[in-house]
Design a protein around this motif. Structure first.
Motif, mmCIF file in Angstrom:
data_model
loop_
_atom_site.group_PDB
_atom_site.id
_atom_site.type_symbol
_atom_site.label_atom_id
_atom_site.label_comp_id
_atom_site.label_asym_id
_atom_site.label_seq_id
_atom_site.Cartn_x
_atom_site.Cartn_y
_atom_site.Cartn_z
ATOM 1 N N PRO A 3 0.819 -1.424 -0.024
ATOM 2 C CA PRO A 3 0.160 0.182 -0.176
ATOM 3 C C PRO A 3 0.622 1.220 -0.158
ATOM 4 N N PHE A 4 1.968 1.326 0.577
ATOM 5 C CA PHE A 4 2.952 2.284 0.796
ATOM 6 C C PHE A 4 3.405 2.685 -0.672
ATOM 7 N N HIS A 5 3.932 1.894 -1.390
ATOM 8 C CA HIS A 5 4.163 1.699 -2.749
ATOM 9 C C HIS A 5 3.221 2.309 -3.722
ATOM 10 N N LEU A 6 2.016 1.976 -3.454
ATOM 11 C CA LEU A 6 0.788 2.752 -4.273
ATOM 12 C C LEU A 6 0.687 3.931 -3.981
ATOM 13 N N TYR A 7 0.987 4.258 -2.631
ATOM 14 C CA TYR A 7 0.745 5.704 -2.197
ATOM 15 C C TYR A 7 1.691 6.536 -2.810
ATOM 16 N N MET A 8 3.041 6.022 -2.781
ATOM 17 C CA MET A 8 4.170 6.801 -3.508
ATOM 18 C C MET A 8 4.001 7.099 -4.873
ATOM 19 N N ALA A 9 3.458 6.059 -5.512
ATOM 20 C CA ALA A 9 3.270 6.020 -6.864
ATOM 21 C C ALA A 9 2.281 7.108 -7.318
ATOM 22 N N GLN A 10 1.083 7.178 -6.472
ATOM 23 C CA GLN A 10 0.018 8.405 -6.860
ATOM 24 C C GLN A 10 0.571 9.583 -6.541
ATOM 25 N N ARG A 11 1.597 9.920 -5.504
ATOM 26 C CA ARG A 11 2.059 11.243 -5.105
ATOM 27 C C ARG A 11 2.962 11.388 -6.172
ATOM 28 N N LEU A 12 3.844 10.735 -6.716
ATOM 29 C CA LEU A 12 4.928 10.847 -7.489
ATOM 30 C C LEU A 12 4.278 11.274 -9.106
ATOM 31 N N SER A 13 3.270 10.482 -9.355
ATOM 32 C CA SER A 13 2.491 10.836 -10.628
ATOM 33 C C SER A 13 1.996 12.259 -10.390
ATOM 34 N N ALA A 14 1.290 12.422 -9.363
ATOM 35 C CA ALA A 14 0.849 13.969 -9.086
ATOM 36 C C ALA A 14 1.824 15.072 -9.239
ATOM 37 N N LEU A 15 3.058 14.780 -8.681
ATOM 38 C CA LEU A 15 4.184 15.803 -9.111
ATOM 39 C C LEU A 15 4.383 15.836 -10.377
ATOM 40 N N VAL A 16 4.498 14.770 -11.097
ATOM 41 C CA VAL A 16 4.869 14.972 -12.576
ATOM 42 C C VAL A 16 3.935 15.465 -13.239
ATOM 43 N N MET A 17 2.515 15.359 -12.877
ATOM 44 C CA MET A 17 1.408 15.937 -13.404
ATOM 45 C C MET A 17 1.257 17.401 -13.326
ATOM 46 N N ALA A 18 1.572 17.922 -12.364
ATOM 47 C CA ALA A 18 1.459 19.233 -12.058
ATOM 48 C C ALA A 18 1.891 20.388 -12.940
ATOM 49 N N PRO A 19 3.111 20.343 -13.349
ATOM 50 C CA PRO A 19 3.843 21.026 -14.443
ATOM 51 C C PRO A 19 3.036 20.913 -15.904
ATOM 52 N N PHE A 20 2.878 19.429 -16.002
ATOM 53 C CA PHE A 20 2.148 19.357 -17.269
ATOM 54 C C PHE A 20 0.944 20.129 -17.553
ATOM 55 N N VAL A 21 0.161 19.836 -16.488
ATOM 56 C CA VAL A 21 -1.221 20.531 -16.474
ATOM 57 C C VAL A 21 -1.088 22.038 -16.840
ATOM 58 N N LEU A 22 -0.099 22.594 -15.913
ATOM 59 C CA LEU A 22 -0.034 24.082 -16.212
ATOM 60 C C LEU A 22 0.424 24.422 -17.485
ATOM 61 N N VAL A 23 1.376 23.649 -18.193
ATOM 62 C CA VAL A 23 2.007 23.780 -19.490
ATOM 63 C C VAL A 23 0.741 23.703 -20.343
ATOM 64 N N HIS A 24 0.034 22.763 -20.235
ATOM 65 C CA HIS A 24 -0.938 22.170 -21.163
ATOM 66 C C HIS A 24 -2.133 23.273 -21.221
#
Lengths: 112, 243
Positions: A3-24
């Motif tokens: 469950p911790f790895h799933l949590y980290m995957a979701q947080r890190l993917s959010a971190l990646v998405m944030a600048p993409f959303v702004l640029v998009h």
């Protein structure tokens, strides 16, 4: 995957998405000033390695983030557990990836 | 005072062996009356078979928590005037726990999760060693001290919507206990604590809705404690385990 790895995957993917959303959003608002046709969009994106990598990574991050987020919703709201939960959230994640990858390929590689 | 006012009290009755039903009692109003006083009046004057739990009556033992008008409260420190809704009160057993009978909830899952979250002391010294000196102003000690007034009343556990949706979730009280021990200089096994709160139903299941902190009768902040555990586990993920 714990469950911790799933949590980290979701947080890190959010971190990646944030600048993409702004640029998009920023590019979209900037580009449509004065009107924009599909042909003009494709003229800029087709053959572009930058936009392929940009939206390619965006789609990967969205698939991971949304798949894991809906996994929690399915667990807590629909009561799914175990294999059913993993299978359905996996189908959602891979489904989002397939739809997104198809679109990215069509817009950036199509016509090349 | 002329005629004494009457409170209409709806009490949830029954348990696993009997169908649950609502029963209405007419209880005379008194000055400075608590919800626990109301329940005790019913048991002593109207229906001696009413089952409920209390001990200290002064907000220290954590025994008398119940749902009052749909909200978890310590009944011994809740004045009737504060919760009276049009001359009526609804009282039910704590949410998110099995019912033993009437207003007595089964606290076993709550305390089992306390143990599952490694909410127990891992000593750094034996009884033969001197007692370690602790500076009360040290930052970690200040964090630990902020959570030690928990009275195990389970109000946060009943208020938590994540517990309601995920029966495996350890809950705010157990996780706050883990965070307290994690920050305790006298606890020797911090990796075990982080392992215990990283598994199924651990601190990462928390959605930060904050009902635990909003309803804690002692003004504690389990929400921040759980956020601390999330930070500590994430830092360990990037920095590697201690030692």
């Amino acid at each position: 995957m714990t469950p911790f790895h799933l949590y980290m995957a979701q947080r890190l993917s959010a971190l990646v998405m944030a600048p993409f959303v702004l640029v998009h959003l920023g590019v979209m608002i900037y580009a449509i000033q004065g009107g924009l046709t599909a042909a003009e969009i494709l003229g800029r994106t087709q053959g572009s390695v930058f936009w392929f990598l940009f939206y390619g990574m965006f789609v990967v991050a969205v698939s991971i983030h949304a798949g894991l987020g809906l996994r929690v919703v399915l667990s807590e709201w629909a009561g799914l557990r175990g294999t059913a939960l993993n299978a359905l959230s996996g189908v959602i994640g891979f489904g989002l990836f397939a739809l997104g990858a198809r679109a990215v390929w069509a817009v950036t590689a199509g016509g090349v | 005072m002329s005629e004494r006012e009457i409170i209409s009290v709806t009490v949830q009755r029954g348990g696993p062996d009997t169908p649950q039903r609502l029963q209405v009692f007419e209880v005379p109003a008194f000055e400075s009356q608590t919800v626990l006083d109301v329940v005790s009046w019913i048991q002593q004057n109207a229906d001696p078979t009413l089952t409920y739990r209390f001990a200290c009556r002064v907000g220290m033992c954590g025994s008398c928590a119940m749902m009052v008008n749909g909200v978890p409260r310590w009944t011994c420190r809740t004045h009737v005037n504060k919760v009276l809704n049009g001359g009526k009160i609804e009282i039910a057993p704590l949410r998110n726990l099995p019912v033993i009978k009437d207003l007595a909830a089964d606290m076993d899952p709550f305390f089992d999760k306390w143990v599952a979250a490694e909410g127990r002391h891992h000593p750094t010294r034996s009884r033969d060693d001197d007692i370690a000196a602790i500076n009360p102003e040290q930052p970690e000690r200040v964090v630990a001290s902020s959570g030690i007034e928990c009275i195990n009343c389970s109000i946060c556990y009943s208020a938590c919507d994540t517990v309601a949706g995920d029966p495996d979730y350890l809950g705010p009280a157990a996780l706050q206990r883990a965070w307290t021990l994690y920050n305790d200089a006298k606890d020797a096994d911090k990796d075990t604590i982080l392992d215990a709160v990283s598994g199924k139903g651990g601190c990462h299941s928390c959605h930060s809705m904050g009902s635990c902190t909003a309803y804690c009768p002692n003004g504690l902040d389990p929400l921040s404690a759980i956020a601390g555990l999330k930070r500590a586990t994430t830092q360990r993920f990037f920095k590697g385990r201690a030692k």
